[in-house]
Design a protein around this motif. Structure first.
Motif, PDB file in Angstrom:
ATOM      1  N   TYR A 134       0.862  -1.175   0.000  1.00 12.64           N
ATOM      2  CA  TYR A 134       0.000   0.000   0.000  1.00 12.64           C
ATOM      3  C   TYR A 134       0.902   1.229   0.000  1.00 12.64           C
ATOM      4  O   TYR A 134       2.060   1.161   0.447  1.00 12.64           O
ATOM      5  CB  TYR A 134      -0.915  -0.009   1.223  1.00 12.64           C
ATOM      6  CG  TYR A 134      -1.773  -1.252   1.289  1.00 12.64           C
ATOM      7  CD1 TYR A 134      -3.040  -1.273   0.720  1.00 12.64           C
ATOM      8  CD2 TYR A 134      -1.290  -2.419   1.879  1.00 12.64           C
ATOM      9  CE1 TYR A 134      -3.816  -2.432   0.740  1.00 12.64           C
ATOM     10  CE2 TYR A 134      -2.058  -3.573   1.905  1.00 12.64           C
ATOM     11  CZ  TYR A 134      -3.320  -3.574   1.340  1.00 12.64           C
ATOM     12  OH  TYR A 134      -4.075  -4.717   1.350  1.00 12.64           O
ATOM     13  N   ALA A 135       0.399   2.330  -0.486  1.00 13.92           N
ATOM     14  CA  ALA A 135       1.271   3.486  -0.721  1.00 13.92           C
ATOM     15  C   ALA A 135       0.726   4.754  -0.089  1.00 13.92           C
ATOM     16  O   ALA A 135      -0.484   4.945   0.046  1.00 13.92           O
ATOM     17  CB  ALA A 135       1.457   3.697  -2.227  1.00 13.92           C
ATOM     18  N   LYS A 136       1.663   5.619   0.271  1.00 15.11           N
ATOM     19  CA  LYS A 136       1.334   6.977   0.676  1.00 15.11           C
ATOM     20  C   LYS A 136       2.455   7.893   0.223  1.00 15.11           C
ATOM     21  O   LYS A 136       3.585   7.449  -0.018  1.00 15.11           O
ATOM     22  CB  LYS A 136       1.154   7.082   2.191  1.00 15.11           C
ATOM     23  CG  LYS A 136       2.399   6.851   3.045  1.00 15.11           C
ATOM     24  CD  LYS A 136       2.046   6.932   4.531  1.00 15.11           C
ATOM     25  CE  LYS A 136       3.253   6.712   5.438  1.00 15.11           C
ATOM     26  NZ  LYS A 136       4.128   7.875   5.533  1.00 15.11           N
ATOM     27  N   LEU A 157      -4.064  -2.300   6.386  1.00 14.52           N
ATOM     28  CA  LEU A 157      -2.916  -2.606   7.229  1.00 14.52           C
ATOM     29  C   LEU A 157      -3.336  -3.195   8.572  1.00 14.52           C
ATOM     30  O   LEU A 157      -2.538  -3.848   9.247  1.00 14.52           O
ATOM     31  CB  LEU A 157      -2.086  -1.339   7.469  1.00 14.52           C
ATOM     32  CG  LEU A 157      -1.362  -0.731   6.259  1.00 14.52           C
ATOM     33  CD1 LEU A 157      -0.716   0.585   6.644  1.00 14.52           C
ATOM     34  CD2 LEU A 157      -0.331  -1.702   5.681  1.00 14.52           C
ATOM     35  N   PHE A 158      -4.582  -2.959   8.968  1.00 16.69           N
ATOM     36  CA  PHE A 158      -5.054  -3.415  10.270  1.00 16.69           C
ATOM     37  C   PHE A 158      -5.768  -4.762  10.191  1.00 16.69           C
ATOM     38  O   PHE A 158      -6.213  -5.280  11.212  1.00 16.69           O
ATOM     39  CB  PHE A 158      -6.001  -2.384  10.894  1.00 16.69           C
ATOM     40  CG  PHE A 158      -5.425  -0.991  10.934  1.00 16.69           C
ATOM     41  CD1 PHE A 158      -4.234  -0.739  11.586  1.00 16.69           C
ATOM     42  CD2 PHE A 158      -6.082   0.060  10.324  1.00 16.69           C
ATOM     43  CE1 PHE A 158      -3.700   0.523  11.629  1.00 16.69           C
ATOM     44  CE2 PHE A 158      -5.561   1.340  10.368  1.00 16.69           C
ATOM     45  CZ  PHE A 158      -4.355   1.574  11.026  1.00 16.69           C
ATOM     46  N   PRO A 167      -5.845  -8.532  10.061  1.00 13.54           N
ATOM     47  CA  PRO A 167      -4.917  -9.657  10.278  1.00 13.54           C
ATOM     48  C   PRO A 167      -4.918 -10.656   9.118  1.00 13.54           C
ATOM     49  O   PRO A 167      -3.903 -11.307   8.847  1.00 13.54           O
ATOM     50  CB  PRO A 167      -5.433 -10.313  11.553  1.00 13.54           C
ATOM     51  CG  PRO A 167      -6.231  -9.244  12.245  1.00 13.54           C
ATOM     52  CD  PRO A 167      -6.826  -8.411  11.148  1.00 13.54           C
ATOM     53  N   ALA A 168      -6.055 -10.745   8.418  1.00 11.29           N
ATOM     54  CA  ALA A 168      -6.142 -11.708   7.306  1.00 11.29           C
ATOM     55  C   ALA A 168      -5.232 -11.317   6.150  1.00 11.29           C
ATOM     56  O   ALA A 168      -4.903 -12.169   5.302  1.00 11.29           O
ATOM     57  CB  ALA A 168      -7.585 -11.822   6.830  1.00 11.29           C
ATOM     58  N   LEU A 169      -4.851 -10.043   6.080  1.00  9.06           N
ATOM     59  CA  LEU A 169      -4.020  -9.564   4.977  1.00  9.06           C
ATOM     60  C   LEU A 169      -2.548  -9.472   5.347  1.00  9.06           C
ATOM     61  O   LEU A 169      -1.722  -9.111   4.515  1.00  9.06           O
ATOM     62  CB  LEU A 169      -4.522  -8.193   4.516  1.00  9.06           C
ATOM     63  CG  LEU A 169      -5.955  -8.157   3.979  1.00  9.06           C
ATOM     64  CD1 LEU A 169      -6.343  -6.740   3.597  1.00  9.06           C
ATOM     65  CD2 LEU A 169      -6.118  -9.095   2.771  1.00  9.06           C
ATOM     66  N   ALA A 170      -2.224  -9.800   6.599  1.00 12.61           N
ATOM     67  CA  ALA A 170      -0.827  -9.729   7.025  1.00 12.61           C
ATOM     68  C   ALA A 170      -0.029 -10.858   6.388  1.00 12.61           C
ATOM     69  O   ALA A 170      -0.410 -12.028   6.461  1.00 12.61           O
ATOM     70  CB  ALA A 170      -0.741  -9.808   8.549  1.00 12.61           C
ATOM     71  N   GLY A 171       1.078 -10.513   5.756  1.00 12.47           N
ATOM     72  CA  GLY A 171       1.873 -11.509   5.056  1.00 12.47           C
ATOM     73  C   GLY A 171       3.013 -12.037   5.907  1.00 12.47           C
ATOM     74  O   GLY A 171       3.304 -11.535   6.995  1.00 12.47           O
TER      75      GLY A 171
END
Length: 294
Positions: A163-165, A284-285, A287-291
């Motif tokens: 993800y970007a900022k 980012l929050f 947990p299912a997307l945490a690698g």
């Protein structure tokens, strides 16, 4: 007379609200505090449980700046302070902003918010990785976008979502949610990515900080994954000539970026962006997307 206001039951003294902090735009301290009140929900989510470092610039970006990790003098008793490691041999106290009164108290000090990639409950175990893409003139954020797109694909090949900022300065930050992982392992992986980017994008990327190597290239700074380092928090204002924001952006915006102004966001832009997109970094929050690192 210094105004005193009440925020969620806490009494705050707010000072010098008419003081111009950004002469280029005439932006006052009162407008800065209003900005933080408007963006409090997503900003607090990104500050939650992370020890804060402050870059203070009380007289605006042209005045004195000083970076501190210690709780400032006069920190109210109701502001959370946590003991965190500073090195293998010593620890220190740092502020942890958990609620709106604490946020407004900190904003009144005129600060950039900087946080590490770990939370106070698990020091030096990162739940995100960061890659700071910093252009060396005459390169700009346009070149950073080219590098970001390559890194996104490279990360995806390892099963990681980026993800970007904007940095709020000249470049981009890529953030990757992780299962909590020792910071030293994240640092090693991030450095390997930067080295791979330099090998693949010859003439465009450099992975070393050496100034002489950087003109016209994008420095992929992997060092902020060190447990001792911090990164500008999403939605923080920066001590730049104008009140620019470290603003989450879409990958479509990165793909379409053909001039630096396309990815320059100021405090007045953020309400509309939040209404349109919500928090683009909310994943980012999840947990299912945490690698996990390969």
């Amino acid at each position: 007379m210094t105004p005193i206001t009440e925020v969620d039951g806490r009494r705050l003294t707010l000072s010098n609200l008419d003081k111009v902090l950004y002469p280029a735009t005439g932006t006052t301290k009162g407008e800065v505090l209003h900005y933080y009140a408007l963006t409090a929900d997503p900003l607090l989510a990104h500050l939650h449980d992370r020890p804060l470092s402050f870059l203070r610039y009380p007289d605006g970006p042209d005045g004195q700046r000083f970076f501190t990790k210690n709780p400032p003098p006069g920190t109210p008793s109701w502001v959370r302070v946590a003991e965190v490691p500073r090195s293998s041999r010593e620890s220190g106290e740092q502020v942890v902003v958990q609620d709106l009164p604490s946020l407004m108290w900190a904003a009144n000090l005129v600060v950039e918010f900087h946080t590490p990639q770990w939370r106070v409950a698990e020091p030096a175990r990162a739940d995100r990785m960061v890659l700071d893409l910093d252009p060396g003139p005459p390169a700009t954020v346009v070149e950073c976008c080219e590098v970001a797109l390559w890194l996104r694909e490279r990360l995806a090949a390892d099963g990681l979502e980026a993800y970007a900022k904007t940095s709020g300065s000249k470049g981009l930050h890529l953030l990757v949610p992780l299962e909590p992982t020792p910071s030293r392992e994240v640092s090693a992986y991030a450095k390997a990515l930067a080295v791979a980017a330099e090998a693949e994008l010859a003439g465009l990327v450099v992975h070393r900080m050496t100034r002489a190597l950087r003109p016209g290239k994008v420095f992929v700074d992997h060092s902020q994954n060190s447990a001792a380092k911090t990164t500008a928090t999403p939605y923080t204002l920066r001590a730049r000539p104008e009140p620019t924001v470290s603003a989450p952006v879409t990958w479509e915006e990165i793909e379409d970026c053909d001039s630096p102004e396309r990815l320059m966001f100021r405090l007045g832009d953020m309400t509309e962006r939040l209404e349109r997109y919500g928090d683009l970094l909310e994943s980012l929050f999840d947990p299912a997307l945490a690698g996990t690192l390969p």
